[in-house]
Design a protein around this motif. Structure first.
Motif, PDB file in Angstrom:
ATOM      1  N   PHE A 139     -16.762  -9.882  12.715  1.00 44.08           N
ATOM      2  CA  PHE A 139     -16.219 -10.111  14.056  1.00 44.08           C
ATOM      3  C   PHE A 139     -14.794 -10.622  13.949  1.00 44.08           C
ATOM      4  O   PHE A 139     -14.537 -11.635  13.281  1.00 44.08           O
ATOM      5  N   LEU A 140     -13.847  -9.936  14.591  1.00 40.98           N
ATOM      6  CA  LEU A 140     -12.453 -10.358  14.577  1.00 40.98           C
ATOM      7  C   LEU A 140     -12.236 -11.384  15.689  1.00 40.98           C
ATOM      8  O   LEU A 140     -12.284 -11.063  16.871  1.00 40.98           O
ATOM      9  N   LYS A 141     -11.980 -12.612  15.283  1.00 40.38           N
ATOM     10  CA  LYS A 141     -11.831 -13.736  16.226  1.00 40.38           C
ATOM     11  C   LYS A 141     -10.393 -13.779  16.730  1.00 40.38           C
ATOM     12  O   LYS A 141      -9.509 -14.369  16.098  1.00 40.38           O
ATOM     13  N   VAL A 142     -10.158 -13.155  17.855  1.00 40.74           N
ATOM     14  CA  VAL A 142      -8.817 -13.074  18.445  1.00 40.74           C
ATOM     15  C   VAL A 142      -8.534 -14.342  19.249  1.00 40.74           C
ATOM     16  O   VAL A 142      -9.385 -14.825  20.003  1.00 40.74           O
ATOM     17  N   HIS A 143      -7.328 -14.871  19.107  1.00 40.77           N
ATOM     18  CA  HIS A 143      -6.967 -16.115  19.783  1.00 40.77           C
ATOM     19  C   HIS A 143      -7.019 -15.990  21.303  1.00 40.77           C
ATOM     20  O   HIS A 143      -6.568 -14.991  21.871  1.00 40.77           O
ATOM     21  N   ASN A 280       2.592 -10.741  21.556  1.00 39.83           N
ATOM     22  CA  ASN A 280       1.698  -9.689  21.049  1.00 39.83           C
ATOM     23  C   ASN A 280       0.664 -10.252  20.065  1.00 39.83           C
ATOM     24  O   ASN A 280       0.368  -9.653  19.035  1.00 39.83           O
ATOM     25  N   ARG A 281       0.098 -11.402  20.425  1.00 38.59           N
ATOM     26  CA  ARG A 281      -0.787 -12.087  19.483  1.00 38.59           C
ATOM     27  C   ARG A 281      -2.068 -11.297  19.200  1.00 38.59           C
ATOM     28  O   ARG A 281      -2.586 -11.306  18.081  1.00 38.59           O
ATOM     29  N   MET A 282      -2.624 -10.638  20.204  1.00 37.43           N
ATOM     30  CA  MET A 282      -3.842  -9.867  19.980  1.00 37.43           C
ATOM     31  C   MET A 282      -3.581  -8.732  18.997  1.00 37.43           C
ATOM     32  O   MET A 282      -4.396  -8.474  18.098  1.00 37.43           O
ATOM     33  N   SER A 283      -2.454  -8.060  19.158  1.00 37.32           N
ATOM     34  CA  SER A 283      -2.091  -6.974  18.247  1.00 37.32           C
ATOM     35  C   SER A 283      -1.883  -7.505  16.832  1.00 37.32           C
ATOM     36  O   SER A 283      -2.276  -6.865  15.852  1.00 37.32           O
ATOM     37  N   PHE A 284      -1.272  -8.684  16.721  1.00 36.84           N
ATOM     38  CA  PHE A 284      -1.055  -9.294  15.416  1.00 36.84           C
ATOM     39  C   PHE A 284      -2.396  -9.605  14.748  1.00 36.84           C
ATOM     40  O   PHE A 284      -2.578  -9.357  13.543  1.00 36.84           O
ATOM     41  N   ASP A 285      -3.348 -10.144  15.513  1.00 34.76           N
ATOM     42  CA  ASP A 285      -4.667 -10.440  14.947  1.00 34.76           C
ATOM     43  C   ASP A 285      -5.367  -9.172  14.476  1.00 34.76           C
ATOM     44  O   ASP A 285      -6.124  -9.203  13.492  1.00 34.76           O
ATOM     45  N   GLY A 287      -3.868  -6.763  13.145  1.00 33.99           N
ATOM     46  CA  GLY A 287      -3.203  -6.294  11.940  1.00 33.99           C
ATOM     47  C   GLY A 287      -1.892  -5.566  12.128  1.00 33.99           C
ATOM     48  O   GLY A 287      -1.321  -5.051  11.156  1.00 33.99           O
ATOM     49  N   ILE A 288      -1.357  -5.501  13.346  1.00 32.12           N
ATOM     50  CA  ILE A 288      -0.065  -4.840  13.559  1.00 32.12           C
ATOM     51  C   ILE A 288       1.059  -5.796  13.157  1.00 32.12           C
ATOM     52  O   ILE A 288       1.162  -6.902  13.700  1.00 32.12           O
ATOM     53  N   PRO A 289       1.919  -5.406  12.224  1.00 31.44           N
ATOM     54  CA  PRO A 289       3.006  -6.304  11.783  1.00 31.44           C
ATOM     55  C   PRO A 289       3.988  -6.599  12.923  1.00 31.44           C
ATOM     56  O   PRO A 289       4.219  -5.752  13.795  1.00 31.44           O
ATOM     57  N   LYS A 290       4.569  -7.763  12.884  1.00 31.33           N
ATOM     58  CA  LYS A 290       5.495  -8.182  13.931  1.00 31.33           C
ATOM     59  C   LYS A 290       6.664  -7.222  14.071  1.00 31.33           C
ATOM     60  O   LYS A 290       7.113  -6.921  15.188  1.00 31.33           O
ATOM     61  N   LEU A 291       7.171  -6.717  12.952  1.00 30.29           N
ATOM     62  CA  LEU A 291       8.330  -5.814  12.999  1.00 30.29           C
ATOM     63  C   LEU A 291       7.989  -4.457  13.596  1.00 30.29           C
ATOM     64  O   LEU A 291       8.897  -3.669  13.891  1.00 30.29           O
ATOM     65  N   ALA A 367       2.836  -3.949  22.728  1.00 34.07           N
ATOM     66  CA  ALA A 367       1.745  -3.620  21.799  1.00 34.07           C
ATOM     67  C   ALA A 367       0.409  -4.126  22.333  1.00 34.07           C
ATOM     68  O   ALA A 367      -0.610  -3.428  22.252  1.00 34.07           O
ATOM     69  N   ASP A 368       0.405  -5.330  22.891  1.00 28.56           N
ATOM     70  CA  ASP A 368      -0.836  -5.869  23.460  1.00 28.56           C
ATOM     71  C   ASP A 368      -1.323  -5.033  24.632  1.00 28.56           C
ATOM     72  O   ASP A 368      -2.531  -4.818  24.799  1.00 28.56           O
ATOM     73  N   PHE A 369      -0.393  -4.576  25.455  1.00 28.21           N
ATOM     74  CA  PHE A 369      -0.793  -3.735  26.589  1.00 28.21           C
ATOM     75  C   PHE A 369      -1.378  -2.415  26.098  1.00 28.21           C
ATOM     76  O   PHE A 369      -2.363  -1.926  26.649  1.00 28.21           O
ATOM     77  N   LYS A 370      -0.769  -1.816  25.090  1.00 29.49           N
ATOM     78  CA  LYS A 370      -1.315  -0.571  24.539  1.00 29.49           C
ATOM     79  C   LYS A 370      -2.709  -0.791  23.964  1.00 29.49           C
ATOM     80  O   LYS A 370      -3.619   0.017  24.181  1.00 29.49           O
ATOM     81  N   LEU A 371      -2.859  -1.876  23.230  1.00 28.19           N
ATOM     82  CA  LEU A 371      -4.155  -2.186  22.621  1.00 28.19           C
ATOM     83  C   LEU A 371      -5.231  -2.349  23.691  1.00 28.19           C
ATOM     84  O   LEU A 371      -6.324  -1.783  23.590  1.00 28.19           O
TER      85      LEU A 371
END
Length: 469
Positions: A139-143, A280-285, A287-291, A367-371
Motif C-alpha cells: 500500500f502506497l501511503k500518500v501524504h 505535486n506531493r501525490m505525484s512525488f509519492d 515516484g515522479i521526479p521533481k524535475l 502532475a497531481d491533476f493528471k494523476l
C-alpha cells in the motif's frame, strides 16, 4: 368370399377413398387436423420437433442467458463514461467550474479496460465469487490522503494473520516511521527477517519505485494506493504542514490573510519557501521526479506504467466505495476493512481559493491533476462495472461501520473488557464480532503502534539468530 369383401376390402377402400378425396380439395390446416385425429402419435412428434426448433432458436439468438457482470465492452463505452467522470469530478471541487475536460487517450483507455477486467472479482446474484484471500499487499501511503486510516487497516490485517511487515529499522527519532524520507525503500533501511521468510505487507511512507518494491515484495503482491482531489489536498497539506502559516509570516503583514496564498500562486518560483508537501506531493509519492513535474509526455507515460502496476488506487472522496472495491480485489472480509478515522483534520483550512487561484494551482500542480484525473476515471469505470451489487454492499458497509464506531467509542471510553458487538451475516459476508481489543487497535495512533511493531520485529529476528548459534 362375400364375407371377406364386406368385412375386409370394402372398409379399407372406403377409408382410402375418403383420404384421397380430401387431398386435392381441402385446405392444409384441415388436412392437418384430420391427420391429427387419426394419427395422434404423429401429431405428438410434430409438436416435439416444433418445441425443439423454437428452443434452439432462442438459445442461439441470445434471448435467454445469465448476466454475471457488465464490463465496458468497447472504446465507445469508455467514451460514454467520460461525462459521468466530469460530472462527479466537478462536484468535488470548489466552484464546480474549475475542472477542464479530462483528456482521453486510446492507449490509456485500453489499459484501463484491461485492468478493470483483470483486477475485479466477478459478481453474481448469489454473492461474491472469490478465489482466496490475498496476504501479500503493498500500500502506497500518500501524504494527506486518508492514508493513516488505511495504513491502520493493513497493520491490523498483518497482526491478525501473523504476517511479516516491511518496517523501518529505527523505532525512535523524527520521521522514524518512514521507510524512506523522500526516497524509495531499500533493504539496508528495514528490519530484516528470519531466514527463509518473506515480507507480506508494506504500508509505511515511502516513494514508489517499481524495481525497489519488487526486490522486496513477493511476485504475487497486489499493489494498492490512494489519492485525493488536488485542490483539497493542497489546502489540507498547506494547513497541516505549516505552509500557510509560513506564508503569512513572510508577508509580514503586507498582505491580508486571504491573499497570501493567491499571491504565492501567481508566481511560486519568486517566493523562497519550502514547498515539499504542497508541490505535486501525490505525484512525488508515486515516484515522479521533481524535475519531471511539468514534462507532460513523461508524466502521461509514467501514469500509464503506474496503472499497469496498481490493481487499485483508492479515491479519498469515495472512501467507502474504495474500501469495498479493495475488499473484493483482495478477497478480504468485511471486518478486515473496518476503521476509525485517524489523523484527520478537524478544522477547515483558513483560506479559500478563487477561480484564478485554482487556475494557477492547476498549472503549478499539473502532475497531481493528471494523476488524479486518470485514476478517478479508472475508479469510475470500476464502480460502474460492479453494478448495483456494489452500491448495495457499500450502503450495508456504511451502516455496519457507523454502528462499529459507536460501539468502539463507548467500549473504549468505559474500558469495558467484556463488551462484544456482533455483526450479523449479510449477502456479502459471514457474521463476525468486534471486541474491545479490536476497537483499541482501530483507534491506536500510528507512532505508538509502529514503535511496538518495530521492537517486536527486532526481537523476533534476534531470537531467530540466537537459535542458529
Amino acid at each position: 368370399m362375400k364375407f371377406y369383401l364386406q368385412r375386409c376390402l370394402v372398409p379399407k377402400f372406403k377409408l382410402y377413398s375418403r383420404w384421397c378425396r380430401r387431398m386435392p380439395t381441402d385446405a392444409p390446416w384441415q388436412m392437418f387436423v384430420q391427420v391429427g385425429k387419426s394419427r395422434p402419435f404423429l401429431l405428438f412428434v410434430i409438436l416435439v420437433l416444433l418445441v425443439f426448433l423454437f428452443s434452439h432458436y432462442v438459445a442461439s439468438s441470445g434471448g435467454v442467458g445469465i448476466v454475471i457482470a457488465q464490463f465496458p465492452a468497447a472504446n465507445n463505452q469508455l467514451h460514454s463514461n467520460q461525462s459521468v467522470l466530469n460530472a462527479l469530478y466537478s462536484d468535488s471541487l470548489p466552484n464546480g467550474d474549475n475542472v477542464k475536460d479530462v483528456k482521453t487517450n486510446e492507449t490509456v483507455e485500453k489499459n484501463t479496460l484491461r485492468n478493470v477486467q483483470e483486477g475485479l472479482i466477478v459478481e453474481t446474484n448469489n454473492g461474491r465469487k472469490c478465489s482466496e484471500k490475498k496476504f501479500d499487499v503493498s500500500f502506497l501511503k500518500v501524504h494527506k490522503a486518508g492514508s493513516t486510516t488505511l495504513m491502520n487497516i493493513f497493520l491490523r490485517f498483518a497482526i491478525e494473520h501473523k504476517l511479516n511487515i516491511v518496517l523501518p529499522r529505527k523505532s525512535t527519532g523524527y520521521g522514524f516511521n518512514y521507510l524512506g524520507y523522500g526516497e524509495t525503500v531499500s533493504k539496508n533501511k528495514i528490519v530484516p527477517l528470519p531466514a527463509n521468510e518473506t515480507y507480506n505487507i508494506l504500508c509505511n511512507h515511502v516513494v514508489y519505485n517499481r524495481e525497489a518494491f519488487h526486490s522486496i515484495m513477493p511476485d504475487d503482491t497486489v499493489y494498492v494506493g490512494i489519492i485525493r482531489e488536488p485542490v483539497s489536498h493542497f489546502t489540507s497539506a498547506a494547513s497541516y504542514y505549516g505552509f500557510y502559516k509560513h506564508l503569512r509570516e513572510l508577508s509580514a503583514g503586507n498582505l491580508s490573510q486571504e491573499k497570501v496564498v493567491s499571491e504565492f500562486l501567481k508566481n511560486p518560483l519568486q517566493t523562497r519557501i519550502q514547498t515539499y508537501f504542497v508541490y505535486n506531493r501525490m505525484s512525488f509519492d508515486f515516484g515522479i521526479p521533481k524535475l519531471k513535474f511539468h514534462d507532460d509526455t513523461y508524466v502521461d507515460k509514467y501514469i500509464e506504467e503506474v496503472d499497469r502496476d496498481y490493481s487499485l488506487v483508492l479515491i479519498l472522496e469515495h472512501f467507502q466505495e474504495s474500501l469495498v472495491l479493495m475488499k473484493r480485489i483482495l478477497c478480504w472480509d468485511t471486518k478486515d476493512i473496518l476503521y476509525v478515522p485517524l489523523n484527520a483534520m478537524r478544522n477547515k483550512p483558513e483560506f479559500d481559493l478563487d477561480s484564478k487561484d485554482l487556475e494557477n494551482l492547476r498549472k503549478w500542480n499539473s502532475a497531481d491533476f493528471k494523476l488524479y484525473e486518470h485514476f478517478y476515471k479508472v475508479f469510475t469505470i470500476k464502480v460502474e462495472s460492479q453494478g448495483n451489487d456494489l452500491k448495495e454492499e457499500v450502503e450495508s458497509f456504511k451502516i455496519i461501520q457507523g454502528e462499529v464506531i459507536t460501539f468502539c467509542n463507548k467500549a473504549v471510553g468505559q474500558r469495558n473488557t467484556t463488551a462484544i458487538f456482533t455483526v450479523p451475516k449479510t449477502k456479502w459476508g459471514e457474521s463476525f464480532t468486534v471486541t474491545l481489543k479490536d476497537c483499541r487497535l482501530m483507534m491506536e495512533p500510528e507512532l505508538p503502534m509502529m514503535k511496538r511493531l518495530i521492537e517486536n520485529a527486532w526481537s523476533r529476528y534476534s531470537a531467530s539468530k540466537a537459535k542458529k548459534l
